[in-house]
Design a protein around this motif. Structure first.
Motif, short mmCIF file in Angstrom:
data_model
loop_
_atom_site.label_atom_id
_atom_site.label_comp_id
_atom_site.label_asym_id
_atom_site.label_seq_id
_atom_site.Cartn_x
_atom_site.Cartn_y
_atom_site.Cartn_z
N ALA A 81 -33.64 30.62 -45.55
CA ALA A 81 -32.76 31.53 -44.85
C ALA A 81 -31.30 30.99 -45.25
N ALA A 82 -31.08 29.89 -45.81
CA ALA A 82 -29.81 29.42 -46.07
C ALA A 82 -29.45 29.73 -47.73
N ALA A 83 -30.46 30.00 -48.39
CA ALA A 83 -30.34 30.03 -49.87
C ALA A 83 -29.62 31.36 -50.13
N PRO A 84 -28.70 31.21 -50.70
CA PRO A 84 -27.61 32.75 -51.00
C PRO A 84 -28.46 33.69 -51.79
N LEU A 85 -28.37 35.00 -51.50
CA LEU A 85 -28.97 35.88 -51.90
C LEU A 85 -28.55 36.48 -53.49
N ARG A 86 -28.84 36.71 -54.43
CA ARG A 86 -28.39 36.84 -55.70
C ARG A 86 -27.95 38.30 -55.63
N ILE A 87 -26.85 38.68 -56.16
CA ILE A 87 -26.56 40.14 -56.20
C ILE A 87 -25.53 40.28 -57.36
N LEU A 88 -26.08 41.37 -58.30
CA LEU A 88 -25.06 41.87 -59.43
C LEU A 88 -24.62 42.95 -59.20
N ILE A 89 -23.33 42.86 -59.25
CA ILE A 89 -22.23 44.18 -59.01
C ILE A 89 -22.28 44.95 -60.44
N ILE A 90 -22.69 46.18 -60.35
CA ILE A 90 -22.62 46.96 -61.71
C ILE A 90 -21.26 47.59 -61.38
N THR A 91 -20.49 47.51 -62.66
CA THR A 91 -19.00 48.28 -62.43
C THR A 91 -18.64 48.54 -63.67
N GLY A 92 -17.36 49.06 -63.62
CA GLY A 92 -16.78 49.15 -65.14
C GLY A 92 -16.28 50.53 -65.18
N ASP A 93 -16.44 51.09 -66.55
CA ASP A 93 -15.75 52.23 -66.94
C ASP A 93 -15.91 53.28 -65.70
N SER A 94 -14.80 54.13 -65.80
CA SER A 94 -14.65 54.93 -65.00
C SER A 94 -13.88 56.35 -65.42
N ASP A 95 -14.70 57.56 -65.47
CA ASP A 95 -14.24 58.85 -65.89
C ASP A 95 -13.09 59.33 -64.90
#
Ligand SMILES: [Zn+2]
Ligand SMILES: [Zn+2]
Length: 490
Positions: A19-33
């Motif tokens: 429960a204490a172990a952090p969850l690993r999140i990848l933010i996908i972001t970048g180029d925007s039209d």
């Protein structure tokens, strides 16, 4: 029996650890039209919110074209804050496989139109369905649970509106207040896929250009074994700043990553923890730059308030209300009643951090500068001691004193290269414990020291005249450390 108990304990222990172990999140972001979707501002905002919750460990990619199954393998969920060009078959298949296999996806706001939805800009600058072969990414629409006809893309004029949590039986929304207000774009006329579970909706006011109907705002989608949460809110950081939006976002991210929610119904909204150090910052008698206030911002382990005079500071309740006194004032003397309150505070073992020009404090009160701080700046000559001198904007290198590099207050700071005001010709008690010093000829050697009485928790930091110090990361860390140390927390 004993064996079973032991096993039970081991299971509990394992549950507590996982429960204490952090969850690993990848933010996908970048180029925007779409230049109004300022991902360079919103992505750090979202990342900070996730990290501050203590539940997540977050990485960011601005180049989704490089994603592979291996690159995604270590993550529990991805967060899409993106509406730019396609990523290519390899990366798209990787994301699709990632979610399908049982991982999570959170998708915000502008992800629901543009090239990923099979659209391209027409000659009139409007989005249109692309006729190109392979323009469609069917799995993407299935993951988001939505189609959006290009002709329908839009929203009412941005305004403040209530969001209703229409399903509070879901782990994400359970226990949250039923309604909250946001100032955002209310996306409408979307074609939702059957099977989505709508958690939040908002009335699209026709007076603002809306449809006159309730429009889904947030929903969940089952995709393969995976979980997707899509929320149409999140145009910019101002929209995201809403406390309930943050709660919804944090809990949805946890749910996407695990299928469960442990974060509370006010996650992301919590003030400082109960055991935060309570700090009173006292000014008055000497001008200073407003950048001084920023030194105390950004710390979850302390809360601070400000008294603009000694009279305002040293009131009867002072001792009960605060753990640490930060002095940035300058006064020759105090009224007897204030002296009494301050003396009781210091003798009770509470913390005192004296900064910069506060070395000229209470110079008529010998107990203060001889026994408490252990230093004195002479505004004018006294007896055989000449007047002390100051000089602005002196480049200095301030380093840990011999044998002090591992003291809790200065550990990890190393040598601080800084431009600040130098003080010279002060009196120092032979009993102070010098933590940091400088060789600058325009300055006395001691720069940071602990006061002469080992039973008290008093520390003096000479640096801090103006913005060049206040905004220096090492100075900020030094003052923060000094506050925690004087509160007995380091
Ligand atoms: Zn927008
Ligand atoms: Zn100064």
């Amino acid at each position: 029996m004993r064996m079973a108990l032991r096993l039970f304990t081991a299971v509990l222990l394992f549950a507590a650890i996982s429960a204490a172990a952090p969850l690993r999140i990848l933010i996908i972001t970048g180029d925007s039209d779409y230049p109004n979707h300022d991902w360079r501002a919103t992505t750090p905002f979202l990342q900070n919110a996730l990290m501050a919750s203590g539940r997540f460990d977050v990485r960011v990619t601005e180049e989704p074209r490089g994603l592979t199954p291996d690159a995604l393998a270590g993550y529990d969920a991805v967060l899409l804050n993106y509406n730019g060009p396609r990523w290519g078959a390899l990366a798209e298949k990787a994301i699709e496989g990632f979610v399908r296999a049982g991982k999570g996806m959170v998708a915000l706001h502008g992800v629901s139109y543009g090239p990923l939805m099979g659209m391209e800009k027409g000659p009139n600058g409007r989005w249109a369905r692309s006729e190109k072969k392979g323009a469609e990414w069917p799995a993407y629409k299935a993951m988001l649970g939505v189609d959006w006809e290009p002709a329908n893309i839009g929203h009412a004029a941005r305004h403040a509106f209530p969001v209703k949590l229409v399903d509070r039986g879901h782990p994400i929304t359970r226990g949250m207040e039923p309604e909250f207000t946001v100032n955002d774009e209310l996306y409408h006329k979307m074609s939702h896929r059957p099977g989505i579970r709508v958690l939040a909706a908002a009335f699209d006011n026709p007076a603002k250009g809306g449809t006159g109907q309730d429009e889904p705002i947030a929903w969940t989608v089952a995709f393969g074994k995976g979980r997707v949460f899509h929320c149409t809110l999140g145009h910019d950081t101002s929209a995201m700043y809403q406390p309930e939006f943050l709660t919804l976002f944090l809990r949805a991210t946890e749910w996407a990553a695990t299928g469960e929610v442990t974060l509370g119904p006010r996650a992301g909204q919590t003030a400082a923890p109960k055991d935060a150090v309570r700090v009173l910052v006292v000014t008055g008698g000497h001008a200073y730059e407003p950048s001084f206030y920023t030194v105390f911002e950004g710390h979850k382990d302390m809360v601070w308030t400000h008294a603009a005079s000694q009279k305002d500071a040293f009131r009867p309740k002072f001792l009960e209300r605060f753990d640490v006194l930060v002095l940035y004032d300058m006064a020759n003397d105090l009224a007897d009643v204030e002296k009494k309150t301050l003396e009781a505070f210091v003798k009770s073992g509470k913390g005192v951090v004296s900064l910069h020009h506060a070395i000229v404090d209470y110079t008529e009160w010998s107990w203060w500068w001889q026994e408490v701080v252990g230093g004195k700046y002479f505004v004018k000559p006294l007896g055989d001691h000449g007047a002390s001198q100051f000089k602005d904007d002196v480049p200095m290198v301030v380093r840990p004193a011999q044998g002090m590099a591992n003291h809790a207050v200065v550990r990890g700071l190393g040598e601080i290269v800084i431009e600040d005001e130098a003080y010279k010709g002060m009196w120092h008690s032979p009993r102070i414990k010098v933590l940091m010093e400088t060789d600058t000829p325009l300055n006395d050697r001691p720069v940071v020291y602990i006061g002469p009485n080992e039973k008290l928790r008093v520390i003096y930091v000479q640096l801090g005249h103006g913005p060049s110090a206040h905004r220096h990361p090492s100075y900020r860390k030094l003052v923060h450390n000094a506050i925690l140390w004087s509160a007995g927390k380091l």
